[in-house]
Design an enzyme around this catalytic site. Structure first.
Site, PDB file in Angstrom:
ATOM      1  N   ASP A  61      -5.167  25.509  61.997  1.00 40.07           N
ATOM      2  CA  ASP A  61      -4.419  26.729  61.647  1.00 40.07           C
ATOM      3  C   ASP A  61      -4.824  27.208  60.252  1.00 40.07           C
ATOM      4  O   ASP A  61      -5.682  26.604  59.601  1.00 40.07           O
ATOM      5  CB  ASP A  61      -2.910  26.443  61.748  1.00 40.07           C
ATOM      6  CG  ASP A  61      -2.127  27.667  62.222  1.00 40.07           C
ATOM      7  OD1 ASP A  61      -2.454  28.792  61.787  1.00 40.07           O
ATOM      8  OD2 ASP A  61      -1.184  27.491  63.010  1.00 40.07           O
ATOM      9  N   ASP A  87      -5.727  11.356  64.172  1.00 39.44           N
ATOM     10  CA  ASP A  87      -6.633  12.332  64.790  1.00 39.44           C
ATOM     11  C   ASP A  87      -5.840  13.613  65.117  1.00 39.44           C
ATOM     12  O   ASP A  87      -5.661  13.974  66.266  1.00 39.44           O
ATOM     13  CB  ASP A  87      -7.216  11.687  66.055  1.00 39.44           C
ATOM     14  CG  ASP A  87      -8.288  12.508  66.731  1.00 39.44           C
ATOM     15  OD1 ASP A  87      -8.644  13.575  66.202  1.00 39.44           O
ATOM     16  OD2 ASP A  87      -8.761  12.066  67.792  1.00 39.44           O
ATOM     17  N   LYS A 128      -6.434  16.787  64.346  1.00 38.75           N
ATOM     18  CA  LYS A 128      -7.219  17.998  64.689  1.00 38.75           C
ATOM     19  C   LYS A 128      -6.459  19.272  64.310  1.00 38.75           C
ATOM     20  O   LYS A 128      -6.191  20.151  65.143  1.00 38.75           O
ATOM     21  CB  LYS A 128      -7.569  18.046  66.178  1.00 38.75           C
ATOM     22  CG  LYS A 128      -8.504  16.934  66.628  1.00 38.75           C
ATOM     23  CD  LYS A 128      -8.991  17.160  68.039  1.00 38.75           C
ATOM     24  CE  LYS A 128      -9.925  16.087  68.528  1.00 38.75           C
ATOM     25  NZ  LYS A 128      -9.266  14.776  68.800  1.00 38.75           N
TER      26      LYS A 128
HETATM   27  P1  BMP Z   1     -11.702   7.347  75.009  1.00 39.66           P
HETATM   28  O1  BMP Z   1     -12.745   6.388  74.438  1.00 39.66           O
HETATM   29  O2  BMP Z   1     -10.589   6.639  75.726  1.00 39.66           O
HETATM   30  O3  BMP Z   1     -12.332   8.423  75.853  1.00 39.66           O
HETATM   31  O4  BMP Z   1     -10.983   8.054  73.781  1.00 39.66           O
HETATM   32  C1  BMP Z   1     -11.664   8.889  72.900  1.00 39.66           C
HETATM   33  C2  BMP Z   1     -10.771   9.289  71.740  1.00 39.66           C
HETATM   34  O5  BMP Z   1     -11.530  10.088  70.836  1.00 39.66           O
HETATM   35  C3  BMP Z   1      -9.548  10.096  72.125  1.00 39.66           C
HETATM   36  O6  BMP Z   1      -8.491   9.705  71.258  1.00 39.66           O
HETATM   37  C4  BMP Z   1      -9.955  11.530  71.853  1.00 39.66           C
HETATM   38  O7  BMP Z   1      -8.845  12.334  71.456  1.00 39.66           O
HETATM   39  C5  BMP Z   1     -10.925  11.386  70.706  1.00 39.66           C
HETATM   40  N1  BMP Z   1     -12.000  12.390  70.657  1.00 39.66           N
HETATM   41  C6  BMP Z   1     -12.914  12.546  71.687  1.00 39.66           C
HETATM   42  O8  BMP Z   1     -12.868  11.846  72.694  1.00 39.66           O
HETATM   43  N2  BMP Z   1     -13.923  13.477  71.545  1.00 39.66           N
HETATM   44  C7  BMP Z   1     -14.045  14.279  70.450  1.00 39.66           C
HETATM   45  O9  BMP Z   1     -14.968  15.077  70.374  1.00 39.66           O
HETATM   46  C8  BMP Z   1     -13.114  14.121  69.406  1.00 39.66           C
HETATM   47  C9  BMP Z   1     -12.098  13.171  69.512  1.00 39.66           C
HETATM   48  O10 BMP Z   1     -11.245  13.014  68.533  1.00 39.66           O
END
Ligand code: BMP
Length: 282
Positions: A116, A111, A113
């Site tokens: 650039d 992930d 993201k």
């Molecule tokens: P969690 O379920 O613990 O909140 O984690 C969510 C994961 O998804 C994290 O790794 C975060 O970087 C990623 N993420 C997010 O939460 N929202 C987005 O819009 C995009 C993501 O990649």
């Protein structure tokens, strides 16, 4: 950090199955409609493993990540990483994670993201400490820099058989990825559908020419937020109501006081039941 129960406004997606008939088909049937070979394999694997669960393994120690992945690997279709948070990252981590992906049969999604210009992301994707393109089956990017970011990543990833997800929306409160930003993102995905396998978003975007895989983060069965902007919805909301394909779950599986083995099976079942419900709902 404490997880809170901040209420969130529901997203209304309309009748997604009527808007996009492809959602009446099983994942494995939809595989035929995607051109990227990795996307086809992912959809086939999901049907085989009966899993539309991706786990976001946001831990900072190599051994902890590998132990968790070995435990939950049988229940997931995708393991999502953030390798830049790993304190003891090395190539041995990559080898071990790759071995686990073969042992348990899942895809690896870094992930990253990217955000650039095309030339820079080419270097970031292929080189440096992480050499992401050499091991991550899937990665993703923001579209804020313009179409060149997709072109740059594609030059590196397509020859390696990789797939890209575009961040069309974000789950966090106040996200600016809406409206014409999201619309342009969809257009670039259509244009580069050989490499773009889908979107990070909270809902299906109907009426696109190509079929895409929608992966939704911000999924929780027990809480609504994390006090830092994250907003959680249930698998039912995103899969049945909003036509998403894959749920991405992090702390809901391994957060404080949780048993990852129990939670991985619970989320796998919730995700798969929601998918079955979508297929059979009249
Ligand atoms: P969690 O379920 O613990 O909140 O984690 C969510 C994961 O998804 C994290 O790794 C975060 O970087 C990623 N993420 C997010 O939460 N929202 C987005 O819009 C995009 C993501 O990649």
């Amino acid at each position: 950090m404490a997880l809170t129960a901040t209420p969130r406004t529901a997203t209304f997606c309309g009748d997604v199955r009527k808007m996009d008939a492809r959602l009446n088909h099983q994942y494995s049937e939809r595989a035929n409609g995607l051109s990227n070979p990795l996307a086809k394999s992912l959809l086939a694997l999901m049907e085989e493993k009966q899993s539309n669960l991706s786990v976001a393994v946001d831990l900072t120690k190599k051994a902890d990540i590998l132990a968790l992945v070995d435990k939950i690997g049988p229940f997931v279709c995708v393991i999502k990483t953030h390798v830049d948070v790993i304190e003891d990252f090395d190539q041995d981590f990559v080898q071990q994670l790759t071995a686990l992906s073969k042992k348990h049969r899942f895809f690896i999604f870094e992930d990253r993201k990217f955000a650039d210009i095309g030339n820079t992301v080419k270097l970031q994707y292929s080189s440096g400490v992480y050499k992401i393109a050499s091991w991550a089956h899937i990665t993703n990017c923001h579209t804020v820099p313009g179409e060149g970011i997709v072109q740059g990543l594609k030059e590196v990833g397509l020859p390696l058989g990789r797939g890209l997800l575009l961040l069309a929306e974000m789950s966090s409160k106040g996200s600016l990825a809406t409206g014409s930003y999201t619309q342009n993102t969809l257009e670039w995905a259509e244009k580069h559908s050989d490499f773009c396998i889908g979107f990070i978003a909270g809902r299906r975007f109907p009426n696109l020419q190509h079929d895409f895989i929608t992966m939704s983060p911000g999924i929780g069965l027990d809480v609504k937020g994390d006090g830092m902007g994250q907003q959680y919805r249930t698998p039912h909301e995103v899969i049945v109501n909003c036509g998403s394909d894959i749920i991405i779950v992090g702390r809901g599986i391994y957060g404080a006081g949780r048993d990852p083995l129990v939670e991985a099976q619970r989320y796998k079942k919730a995700g798969w039941d929601a998918y079955q419900k979508r297929l059979t709902r009249k």
